[in-house]
Motif scaffolding. Structure first.
Motif, PDB file in Angstrom:
ATOM      1  N   VAL A   1      39.260  54.747   3.030  1.00 42.24           N
ATOM      2  CA  VAL A   1      39.013  55.865   2.152  1.00 42.24           C
ATOM      3  C   VAL A   1      37.709  56.419   2.066  1.00 42.24           C
ATOM      4  O   VAL A   1      37.548  57.488   1.350  1.00 42.24           O
ATOM      5  CB  VAL A   1      39.476  55.298   0.648  1.00 42.24           C
ATOM      6  N   THR A   2      36.525  55.760   2.679  1.00 41.96           N
ATOM      7  CA  THR A   2      35.218  56.403   2.464  1.00 41.96           C
ATOM      8  C   THR A   2      35.236  57.638   3.314  1.00 41.96           C
ATOM      9  O   THR A   2      35.814  57.913   4.346  1.00 41.96           O
ATOM     10  CB  THR A   2      34.194  55.266   3.133  1.00 41.96           C
ATOM     11  N   GLY A   3      34.804  58.654   2.465  1.00 41.53           N
ATOM     12  CA  GLY A   3      34.759  59.771   3.038  1.00 41.53           C
ATOM     13  C   GLY A   3      35.772  60.959   2.731  1.00 41.53           C
ATOM     14  O   GLY A   3      35.850  61.867   2.996  1.00 41.53           O
ATOM     15  N   TRP A   4      36.937  60.132   2.385  1.00 42.39           N
ATOM     16  CA  TRP A   4      38.310  60.859   1.800  1.00 42.39           C
ATOM     17  C   TRP A   4      38.281  60.969   0.394  1.00 42.39           C
ATOM     18  O   TRP A   4      38.588  61.907  -0.292  1.00 42.39           O
ATOM     19  CB  TRP A   4      39.437  60.213   2.415  1.00 42.39           C
ATOM     20  N   ALA A   5      38.036  59.739  -0.482  1.00 43.96           N
ATOM     21  CA  ALA A   5      38.238  59.523  -1.779  1.00 43.96           C
ATOM     22  C   ALA A   5      36.823  60.423  -2.363  1.00 43.96           C
ATOM     23  O   ALA A   5      35.795  60.423  -1.721  1.00 43.96           O
ATOM     24  CB  ALA A   5      38.181  58.251  -2.137  1.00 43.96           C
ATOM     25  N   ASP A   6      37.041  61.106  -3.509  1.00 46.04           N
ATOM     26  CA  ASP A   6      35.764  61.600  -4.344  1.00 46.04           C
ATOM     27  C   ASP A   6      35.177  60.709  -4.968  1.00 46.04           C
ATOM     28  O   ASP A   6      33.908  60.788  -4.903  1.00 46.04           O
ATOM     29  CB  ASP A   6      36.630  62.618  -5.531  1.00 46.04           C
ATOM     30  N   ALA A   7      35.816  59.243  -5.159  1.00 46.98           N
ATOM     31  CA  ALA A   7      35.055  58.467  -5.704  1.00 46.98           C
ATOM     32  C   ALA A   7      35.732  57.004  -5.524  1.00 46.98           C
ATOM     33  O   ALA A   7      37.011  57.104  -5.389  1.00 46.98           O
ATOM     34  CB  ALA A   7      34.775  58.349  -7.476  1.00 46.98           C
ATOM     35  N   HIS A   8      35.274  55.718  -5.550  1.00 43.88           N
ATOM     36  CA  HIS A   8      35.958  54.545  -5.544  1.00 43.88           C
ATOM     37  C   HIS A   8      35.214  53.647  -6.242  1.00 43.88           C
ATOM     38  O   HIS A   8      33.911  53.599  -6.672  1.00 43.88           O
ATOM     39  CB  HIS A   8      36.134  54.600  -4.110  1.00 43.88           C
TER      40      HIS A   8
END
Length: 490
Positions: free
Chosen positions: A78-85
């Motif tokens: 999800v890194t680079g896809w999610a706005d935050a995690h």
């Protein structure tokens, strides 16, 4: 996700078609996320509540996923896809993230084992979606949609149960409830929220394992109970809690309301009456987002007070000579019992205080028979209710469950008159801000005393004068205070 399987009954076909339409706005995002996991060699599926809600025609604000990827692998995908995690749930295999306005949780397949004396899971990651689904609470929450293929996974016939509005457990209910007794509370909550009924074997297991709820923390029980009470139709869920014995464990005052009705029916069924009062109070709530004076629903304080308003009756019931039954001072006893129970359930101090006060005041209206309310009585009613006045209006009106139409109309008219009197006096005197006409400093100056208990006593005296007589002016208030002081000093 196919429009429908050719062998599905019509009710299930309709649910499948509705689910496709409901998920349409998020399908591009679901597909995109699924493709990222597939490219990394992992499985991913939308699971649980969002799938169930799609079939029910509801929009789920949050999206839950399950995967064979471990937490670090989830983060990599999800890194680079999610706005935050965030990884606050990493220990349990859960990674949270935000994509646009959507909140997502992705959890590694689970195969928990539980310490059945403390309900603490030993987290073990699983290897298949089938193994993950069998550990979920109910079959309607054990359906999944594989991504990006949109293949519908329903190994426990959750869709059939959804169509039948039935609650079953994927594993035998005795095992499911042994793993987590709080699931029995969830069964009651879903009964209230979704209008489902529990399967016979689930009900039996709830009855047999009710005592195991004792190992669950008061806070977790409180949260489930609140969700149930805030549901559209809590009566069915509350009835299930009482009938299965679960209520005996955490709120025994509720089943205790099932007083034995004598053969001459000299008093009504207090338990059923309380459930009816709750329903009537809900009907009087204002729309969500409405102004505070409308008591926008769902309102937890009003609903708790409606449910518990008569819990002092079992302790105060007396059979009188001549065949009558009395419950003298049950409102005072009930207020104490309500406060004690809600504290034990770990409700916050303000909620406990407000509910107990409403229980204490719920009979105040009936203390003025015939609707002959003096200005003094109206002022005291408003002052005693304070910020709870609008809730008290609704609780008092809801407490009329008589089948005698004339009596019901008479009570309603009397309360209409009271509310009109309150509005009239409020406009004239600003009732919500009634204070003595001399403040504390002025009282101290007139009497030549310092702050302390005596000053508080004098303040209460002038407040009683204000409530009884309305505005009389500072000079008259000063004279009344000096006369009181002279009498007190003798």
């Amino acid at each position: 996700m196919p429009d429908h399987p050719t062998s599905a009954p019509p009710a299930q076909v309709a649910l499948l078609k509705g689910a496709v339409a409901r998920l349409a706005p998020v399908l591009p995002m679901l597909t995109e996320l699924g493709e990222r996991f597939a490219a990394a060699g992992h499985e991913l599926a939308l699971v649980g509540g969002p799938v169930r809600d799609a079939f029910l025609g509801r929009t789920s604000p949050d999206l839950d996923f399950t995967t064979d990827a471990l937490p670090d692998e989830i983060l990599a995908a999800v890194t680079g896809w999610a706005d935050a995690h965030w990884d606050i749930g990493r220990e349990f295999g859960t990674i949270g993230l935000r994509k646009g306005p959507r909140m997502l949780e992705i959890t590694t397949y689970r195969a928990d084992t539980y310490d059945r004396t403390s309900r603490k899971p030993e987290v073990m990651f699983g290897h298949s979606i089938e193994g993950d689904l069998v550990r979920r609470d109910f079959t309607v929450n054990a359906m999944a949609i594989r991504l990006p293929s949109l293949e519908f996974v329903d190994v426990h016939d959750g869709l059939a149960d959804l169509a039948a509005r039935r609650l079953r457990t994927p594993a035998p209910p005795e095992e499911s409830f042994a793993d987590d007794p709080l699931r029995m509370m969830r069964a009651a909550r879903f009964t209230a929220q979704l209008g489902f009924t529990v399967a016979p074997e689930v009900r039996r297991a709830m009855q047999e394992r009710a005592a195991t709820l004792e190992i669950i923390s008061a806070e977790r029980i409180r949260d489930e109970f609140s969700k149930l009470l805030l549901a559209p139709e809590p009566r069915a869920g509350l009835t299930l809690l009482v009938d299965t014995g679960l209520a005996d464990i955490f709120i025994p005052e509720l089943p205790a309301l099932r007083l034995e009705v004598d053969e001459h029916h000299r008093h009504k069924d207090v338990y059923q009456h309380s459930l009816t009062v709750l329903e009537q109070a809900i009907a009087l709530e204002g729309p969500a987002g409405g102004p505070p004076e409308s008591v926008p629903g769902p309102d937890l304080v009003l609903r708790l007070a409606a449910l518990l308003h008569d819990i002092g009756k079992p302790a105060t019931r007396r059979f009188e000579p001549g065949g009558g039954v009395s419950f003298h001072h049950h409102e005072v006893v009930g207020a104490k019992l309500a406060a004690k129970r809600l504290k034990a359930m770990r409700y916050d101090k303000e909620t406990v205080k407000q509910v107990a006060r409403l229980v204490e005041l719920h009979l105040r209206f009936h203390g003025y028979g015939g609707g002959q309310w003096t200005d003094s009585a109206v002022r005291r009613y408003v002052t005693d209710a304070g910020p709870l006045l609008q809730r008290l209006h609704r609780l008092t009106r809801s407490d009329s469950t008589t089948r005698n139409l004339r009596k019901a109309q008479r009570l309603s008219a009397a309360y209409d008159d009271l509310e009109a009197r309150i509005d009239k006096l409020a406009a004239e005197e600003e009732l919500s801000r009634v204070r003595p006409e001399l403040d504390g400093n002025e009282i101290a100056e007139v009497l030549g005393i310092k702050p302390g208990p005596v000053l508080g006593e004098a303040y209460k005296y002038l407040l009683s004068v204000r409530l009884d007589e309305g505005p009389i002016g500072k000079d008259a208030a000063r004279e009344r205070l000096l006369a009181w002081w002279a009498q007190r000093s003798n």
